[in-house]
Design a protein around this motif. Sequence first.
Motif: not given
Length: 182
Positions: A44-52, A166-182
């Motif tokens: 599992f991984g993604c970028l949250v406001n450009g940070q891994a 309102p009043g808070c920074d926007t959270i941008r989640i990009t490049q998200g990916r996941f791969d899981k064995k159930l």
Amino acid sequence: MLRKLPLHLALLLLTQCSKCKNDPRPADPVSQLPPVTQTGANTFGCLVNGQAYTPQGNNGTSNFAVLYEPGPTGANLNLLTYRITSNGRQYLNLSCGPVTQARTYSLSIPVTEGTAGYADTSRPRPCDSYESNQAPSYRKGTLTLTRLDLQARIIAGTFELTLAQPGCDTIRITQGRFDKKL
């Protein structure tokens, strides 16, 4: 000519040592994410406001869980992750349903197919939590299941998401990916 030899050797030594310094450029955040796979790699991984963002740490429960709960009209799908850092804890969860096949599901408000939430204990209140049902709030995103193989017990996909309040920074989640064995 012999008098200049020590000078040339000293200059050569200095130029070679200058290459010993650490590269000042930080690593590309995308390169810190796991690859996009569909093999049950338990990633599992993604970028949250450009940070891994990848799950890390342990609070006694798995830092990455996928719950697939079948029902009469389809399954409920929940992706639950957390990471423990020196600054605090971050939580990211994505949910959608009813899930019947591999396709793109909306995580946007109004709630129709899915919800999402993000929390970061290092942020001041009320900006430490972006819950999907919290009003007033903004949420727009998608979760795309690229593989839903119940026989092989593999679920994989990609996602992107924007959360704001309102009043808070926007959270941008990009490049998200996941791969899981159930």
